[in-house]
Write an enzyme that holds these catalytic residues in place. Sequence first.
Site, short mmCIF file in Angstrom:
data_model
loop_
_atom_site.label_atom_id
_atom_site.label_comp_id
_atom_site.label_asym_id
_atom_site.label_seq_id
_atom_site.Cartn_x
_atom_site.Cartn_y
_atom_site.Cartn_z
N GLN A 1 0.84 -1.20 0.00
CA GLN A 1 0.00 0.00 0.00
C GLN A 1 0.88 1.26 0.00
OE1 GLN A 1 -3.36 0.51 -0.38
NE2 GLN A 1 -3.34 -1.65 -0.93
N GLU B 1 10.76 -19.61 8.08
CA GLU B 1 10.56 -19.81 9.53
C GLU B 1 9.13 -20.21 9.87
OE1 GLU B 1 13.15 -20.05 11.20
OE2 GLU B 1 14.40 -19.23 9.61
#
Lengths: 558, 558
Positions: A297, A327
């Site tokens: 954005q 992860e």
Amino acid sequence: MEGHPLALHDVMFIPALVAQASDEQNKKWLRRAQRREIVGCYAQTELGHGSNLRKLETTATYDVSTQEFVLHTPQITSLKWWPGGLGKSSNYAVVVANMIVKEKHLGPHSFLVQLRDEITHQSLKGITVGDIGPKLSFNAIDNGFLGFDNYRIPRTNLLMRHSRVEPDGTYVKPPHAKINYSAMVRVRSHMATGQGNFLAQALTIAVRYSTVRRQGFIESGEQEVKVLDYQTQQHRLFPSIAKAYAFTFAGYETIRLYEQLLKEVDTGNVSLMADLHALTSGLKSVVTHQTAQGIEQARMACGGHGYSQASYISEIFGVAVGGCTYEGENMVMLLQLARYLVKSVEQIKAGESGKLGPLVAYLAVKVDGVDLEKGVEEYMKAFQHVSRLQTWKASEKFLKLLKSGEKREVAWNKSSVELTRASRLHTRLYIAETFKRSVQEVADPRLKEVLTDLLHLHVNYELLDMATYALEDGFLSSSQLDYVRDQLYFYLAKIRPNAVSLVDSWEFSDMQLRSVLGRRDGNVYENLVAWAKASPLNKTDVLPSVEKYLKPMMNSKL
Amino acid sequence: MEGHPLALHDVMFIPALVAQASDEQNKKWLRRAQRREIVGCYAQTELGHGSNLRKLETTATYDVSTQEFVLHTPQITSLKWWPGGLGKSSNYAVVVANMIVKEKHLGPHSFLVQLRDEITHQSLKGITVGDIGPKLSFNAIDNGFLGFDNYRIPRTNLLMRHSRVEPDGTYVKPPHAKINYSAMVRVRSHMATGQGNFLAQALTIAVRYSTVRRQGFIESGEQEVKVLDYQTQQHRLFPSIAKAYAFTFAGYETIRLYEQLLKEVDTGNVSLMADLHALTSGLKSVVTHQTAQGIEQARMACGGHGYSQASYISEIFGVAVGGCTYEGENMVMLLQLARYLVKSVEQIKAGESGKLGPLVAYLAVKVDGVDLEKGVEEYMKAFQHVSRLQTWKASEKFLKLLKSGEKREVAWNKSSVELTRASRLHTRLYIAETFKRSVQEVADPRLKEVLTDLLHLHVNYELLDMATYALEDGFLSSSQLDYVRDQLYFYLAKIRPNAVSLVDSWEFSDMQLRSVLGRRDGNVYENLVAWAKASPLNKTDVLPSVEKYLKPMMNSKL
């Protein structure tokens, strides 16, 4: 920005040794690693397996006759795949393999494995190692693959802080089943602050540029207005500024909890592990997702120029968005937290609310309604309500299916989207509460005032975003929701005069940001022209390709 | 995928001539352009101005004494900036400049301008032209900048299909103020199908890979399950499959309307223009936003391997996401549509509902409730309701501020976030209705059945996503919302067996997809290894940098 080939040496390899190698082992290895006499990485993920650790295919079979482990890659999907720094830079690795002792599969354990000669750096016999090719970003890091052909290492290379294999093959279990997960917990704890930092970089660029860019009119006058004066632009950027602060605060608190955990584990107390494992799973998922959205954005808030590499925001996005996957894949992470939430609901139903961890205690307490005009405390109750509502609904869906005779995994799968929604709401409650506590602790009254505005913006934005859950059982009324909207727009306008200071306070240098749009001095347009003129295509007025391709085409008659 | 330097010649330059040059002019130019004897682009956006066309700074001043227009770039922000193919490839351009005749500013008009010599391809005197540098994607296209130093062109190079300047400087206005916007309307019409196509490519890769990738267990057994069997994975991908079809259908319908418009404009009937301009603005914005999100989710659904360039999804994203910004920044587009919606509300309030265009007629008709179990028709009524509710609320907010004495632009700005929400809901209604009509027209009963499942998935997904608006005034009940959720999960499971066929039906070849993960034959893992081994870093076991950087570091004592 594209990463450093030795980053994982510090971020994963050394911490893995610290957490999992015994003191005696670390006398041999840790100091050498810290001095970078050896360079290492952390090799867990395989070509065919990431999330399902139990099914890792690399084996480490104990040979009692030689007191060695034999590492082996049984098939193509068992190749280690993705570890950063593995392909070319490391000569050692902490390798996670399925340990087999006396034909018994003992599950994933960590081993220190030498990959390359310490002098020549050539890969050793029995080792296949290389780079996995270009990625979305991090292309300065040699993420690698690794295969073993019955490769032997001494028994004493099993990392033995928590579990051991004796010379005769006797296995000594760790005190807690998930003890070896601590490396992952640690990294996920740090991810919240790291991601907050990426978001902050993108916002610094976008907010600064939005005060340089002028377009259109609001108050009539000669000059067009700064685009940051548009409510839509503020709505794109300011809630993310609040989030960047919120993620950082949440990260700090989680890191503090991790450090506490590490001390307690060494004294044999592992009670924090389940709490923290669940929390960091959810936090990692929500923070990375919202960070990626916020960065995108921010880029789009820069209009066309955001798409130019001169903005540098797409590079920040490429690096940050990796966090949605590495992860621990986000959906898997949310479901890990959901498991903990469902267990908590079951405890409450069994009349054992007293045993609940502090982070889930609210699941047992019902609130009938809130008076939002009384302040942020009431918003926290609303967040608790929607999280509780969805956690109970999703848990009941699962438990009902289970009761109806579905297998556990089938019932779980059929409830899983609703469960992930519960996990997100629970995590967003945690983030809001940490944000609130951290702001309350700020001493400087003027700083506290600005951060309180951000906190107000955050809670109104968040509550509107999750309003479906607050409306569906009548907890919030339509007029309360209109109040939330009014507050949201009120705080957007209130924050506007402080917006530039809020991003400047992160103190990124121009060198760190690498962005023509985000320059501290605001001289954007002239520097965009200078940057463009340096484009390789501008070395000559007429490109060599014109002679070769364009002219023949232009002179051919169709 | 990275674009073609001559793409804009076909997509913008020739259509601009067709739409804006007179028949007489096109006798001279169009045929030459079609034969590619001249190569052109469309130069409108400037360094400092994109969205606000009225403020374009490039001037075209008529010199009646020589019957020429003098093109000029008064300052750095007036440089044309971004046009594709402008920097190096084109020798002509359609240039949009602020036309000044007899000191009167007549607003933006289009001119055919020669930039480079037709033989030598060297840029002409008075012209500064070059490449703007690397971008997020499209790096095979020479997006360019362009400046004029009092550069003269004949009067007859003003494109004169709709407006004219006579030799003596008499100006003949176009029949409709927005007539010159038709090039933009056309491109935006085509964007919906183009974006649907990008989304389809990403989904083909992700769905295929999700049947190769196995991870974890649902039903117990020896083999792990395909990840596509997870509800969370289906929820990530299947609603986007529905959207890819929906966007394509919506695009076709809009293109049909555009072609109708073009015929009517030539006969002087411009009544469709306002309707279509508003519709394509909203459609462009919603479709590009949802496409970008869908592609990113598709990439993440591929886990770690989605981050590898071997997936090719990030490249598709880079190209597609440009659509959020080019051809009209999305937020600006939504506000253009909002202007039309507010005007419609004002018409209704003035008792002139009869004058409403067909696409907004529903704004005048109130519905009290729906029985969703009766089928898709009822969902359409629900979409109409939420769009009507938000359109009225946002309009009333604006009109009330206006009445309270705020300046028009200030009142508009303070309502703008709520107005963009109305525009999105209106557009999503249009997409759902087009989807419904298109599925109804399918002749083959088996094809129709599968597409009907997708339609059901779409309407349930969409209604849940916008449930806040349906709940806040009690239009939907909590139990109806639970019904929507149940239906959503029902259709995810129902579509699962057809998922691969649905993406295969798009018939992308492996060469088009360029994706190791999305291979039609499913041999993903062995080809990932082959792809990785071809990485430039794998040319040697030991990189040259080891000698230079790594070894000195490893042997230095800290």
